[in-house]
Design a protein around this motif. Sequence first.
Motif, PDB file in Angstrom:
ATOM      1  N   ALA A  15       0.914  -1.203  -0.065  1.00  0.00           N
ATOM      2  CA  ALA A  15      -0.064  -0.059   0.024  1.00  0.00           C
ATOM      3  C   ALA A  15       0.849   1.093   0.043  1.00  0.00           C
ATOM      4  N   VAL A  16       0.302   2.393  -0.631  1.00  0.00           N
ATOM      5  CA  VAL A  16       0.997   3.626  -0.454  1.00  0.00           C
ATOM      6  C   VAL A  16       0.300   4.678   0.272  1.00  0.00           C
ATOM      7  N   VAL A  17       0.765   5.074   1.330  1.00  0.00           N
ATOM      8  CA  VAL A  17       0.087   6.082   2.200  1.00  0.00           C
ATOM      9  C   VAL A  17      -0.724   7.254   1.333  1.00  0.00           C
ATOM     10  N   THR A  18      -1.904   7.430   1.419  1.00  0.00           N
ATOM     11  CA  THR A  18      -2.347   8.611   0.907  1.00  0.00           C
ATOM     12  C   THR A  18      -3.129   9.410   1.698  1.00  0.00           C
ATOM     13  N   PRO A  19      -3.492  10.702   1.364  1.00  0.00           N
ATOM     14  CA  PRO A  19      -4.219  11.648   2.786  1.00  0.00           C
ATOM     15  C   PRO A  19      -5.409  11.019   2.938  1.00  0.00           C
ATOM     16  N   GLU A  20      -6.129   9.921   2.308  1.00  0.00           N
ATOM     17  CA  GLU A  20      -7.353   9.322   2.765  1.00  0.00           C
ATOM     18  C   GLU A  20      -7.064   8.573   4.115  1.00  0.00           C
ATOM     19  N   MET A  21      -5.764   8.047   4.051  1.00  0.00           N
ATOM     20  CA  MET A  21      -5.532   6.940   5.312  1.00  0.00           C
ATOM     21  C   MET A  21      -4.716   7.909   6.433  1.00  0.00           C
ATOM     22  N   PHE A  22      -4.786   9.055   6.524  1.00  0.00           N
ATOM     23  CA  PHE A  22      -4.204  10.052   7.464  1.00  0.00           C
ATOM     24  C   PHE A  22      -5.010   9.770   8.605  1.00  0.00           C
ATOM     25  N   ALA A  23      -4.608   9.966   9.646  1.00  0.00           N
ATOM     26  CA  ALA A  23      -5.083   9.922  11.093  1.00  0.00           C
ATOM     27  C   ALA A  23      -6.261  11.015  11.114  1.00  0.00           C
ATOM     28  N   GLN A  24      -7.509  10.773  11.454  1.00  0.00           N
ATOM     29  CA  GLN A  24      -8.412  11.699  11.466  1.00  0.00           C
ATOM     30  C   GLN A  24      -9.679  11.222  11.947  1.00  0.00           C
ATOM     31  N   PHE A  25     -10.410  12.312  12.664  1.00  0.00           N
ATOM     32  CA  PHE A  25     -11.514  12.169  13.254  1.00  0.00           C
ATOM     33  C   PHE A  25     -12.700  12.832  13.019  1.00  0.00           C
ATOM     34  N   GLU A  26     -13.635  12.500  12.696  1.00  0.00           N
ATOM     35  CA  GLU A  26     -14.872  13.306  12.295  1.00  0.00           C
ATOM     36  C   GLU A  26     -14.397  14.181  10.877  1.00  0.00           C
ATOM     37  N   GLY A  27     -13.654  13.556  10.129  1.00  0.00           N
ATOM     38  CA  GLY A  27     -13.301  14.330   8.820  1.00  0.00           C
ATOM     39  C   GLY A  27     -11.866  15.508   8.956  1.00  0.00           C
ATOM     40  N   LYS A  28     -11.398  15.519  10.329  1.00  0.00           N
ATOM     41  CA  LYS A  28     -10.584  16.505  10.658  1.00  0.00           C
ATOM     42  C   LYS A  28      -9.291  15.855  10.803  1.00  0.00           C
ATOM     43  N   THR A  33      -0.229  11.479   8.629  1.00  0.00           N
ATOM     44  CA  THR A  33       0.318  10.117   8.461  1.00  0.00           C
ATOM     45  C   THR A  33      -0.500   9.109   8.619  1.00  0.00           C
ATOM     46  N   TYR A  34       0.023   7.845   8.463  1.00  0.00           N
ATOM     47  CA  TYR A  34      -0.592   6.458   8.071  1.00  0.00           C
ATOM     48  C   TYR A  34      -1.378   6.447   9.523  1.00  0.00           C
ATOM     49  N   SER A  35      -2.844   6.207   9.497  1.00  0.00           N
ATOM     50  CA  SER A  35      -3.481   6.185  10.806  1.00  0.00           C
ATOM     51  C   SER A  35      -3.326   4.696  11.341  1.00  0.00           C
ATOM     52  N   THR A  36      -3.734   4.577  12.380  1.00  0.00           N
ATOM     53  CA  THR A  36      -3.647   3.106  13.312  1.00  0.00           C
ATOM     54  C   THR A  36      -5.200   2.315  12.617  1.00  0.00           C
ATOM     55  N   VAL A  37      -6.277   3.210  12.307  1.00  0.00           N
ATOM     56  CA  VAL A  37      -7.413   2.683  11.727  1.00  0.00           C
ATOM     57  C   VAL A  37      -7.090   1.882  10.393  1.00  0.00           C
ATOM     58  N   MET A  38      -6.146   2.596   9.426  1.00  0.00           N
ATOM     59  CA  MET A  38      -5.822   1.943   8.426  1.00  0.00           C
ATOM     60  C   MET A  38      -4.897   0.990   8.418  1.00  0.00           C
ATOM     61  N   HIS A  70       1.159   0.258  16.885  1.00  0.00           N
ATOM     62  CA  HIS A  70       1.638   1.221  15.823  1.00  0.00           C
ATOM     63  C   HIS A  70       2.964   1.972  16.348  1.00  0.00           C
ATOM     64  N   ILE A  71       4.100   1.387  15.984  1.00  0.00           N
ATOM     65  CA  ILE A  71       5.082   1.974  16.463  1.00  0.00           C
ATOM     66  C   ILE A  71       5.989   3.103  15.923  1.00  0.00           C
ATOM     67  N   LEU A  72       5.902   3.368  14.517  1.00  0.00           N
ATOM     68  CA  LEU A  72       6.313   4.497  13.780  1.00  0.00           C
ATOM     69  C   LEU A  72       5.458   5.134  12.890  1.00  0.00           C
ATOM     70  N   PRO A  73       5.571   6.426  12.831  1.00  0.00           N
ATOM     71  CA  PRO A  73       4.662   7.028  11.526  1.00  0.00           C
ATOM     72  C   PRO A  73       5.164   6.994  10.291  1.00  0.00           C
ATOM     73  N   ALA A  74       4.287   6.964   9.383  1.00  0.00           N
ATOM     74  CA  ALA A  74       4.707   6.834   7.926  1.00  0.00           C
ATOM     75  C   ALA A  74       3.790   7.974   7.086  1.00  0.00           C
ATOM     76  N   PRO A  75       4.642   8.884   6.584  1.00  0.00           N
ATOM     77  CA  PRO A  75       4.052   9.912   5.955  1.00  0.00           C
ATOM     78  C   PRO A  75       3.562   9.548   4.458  1.00  0.00           C
ATOM     79  N   GLU A  76       2.864  10.586   4.190  1.00  0.00           N
ATOM     80  CA  GLU A  76       2.221  10.446   2.663  1.00  0.00           C
ATOM     81  C   GLU A  76       3.223   9.825   1.722  1.00  0.00           C
ATOM     82  N   GLY A  77       2.856   9.089   0.832  1.00  0.00           N
ATOM     83  CA  GLY A  77       3.764   8.486  -0.027  1.00  0.00           C
ATOM     84  C   GLY A  77       4.473   7.392   0.185  1.00  0.00           C
ATOM     85  N   SER A  78       4.466   7.066   1.560  1.00  0.00           N
ATOM     86  CA  SER A  78       5.237   5.805   1.992  1.00  0.00           C
ATOM     87  C   SER A  78       5.007   4.507   1.496  1.00  0.00           C
TER      88      SER A  78
END
Length: 127
Positions: A15-28, A33-38, A70-78
Amino acid sequence: MKPGLTAGYSVAIEAVVTPEMFAQFEGKVVHPTYSTVMMIYHMEWASRQIILPFLEEHEEGMGISVSAKHILPAPEGSNLKIKAVLTEKNDNKIMTDVFVIHDTKLIGTGEVTQAIIPKTKIMSMLL
């Protein structure tokens, strides 16, 4: 289940990290970075790939437990590799260890357990 599923069998997805995969709640977005949910979604998806070739027509897999770190963050494009390894098959329970890797860094680890259940039983539970 069809024969042949044994401990050590593994599957990897990417998988490649995209903005849709960012950590977010209620759309914010909380963190870009890659969310724990994803991460958990990908862990379950990789673990499902373990069972798919072995399911009989009348069977389906159903997730019954997930644990994750979830040990480390993974930014967009990872570019992520998510690897599931069968650790145990006990009656209708399939247990996998899962690893999420970016380059050489371990991003997350987890365990996923699935139950193999007749489709008719699943449908009866939903009524």
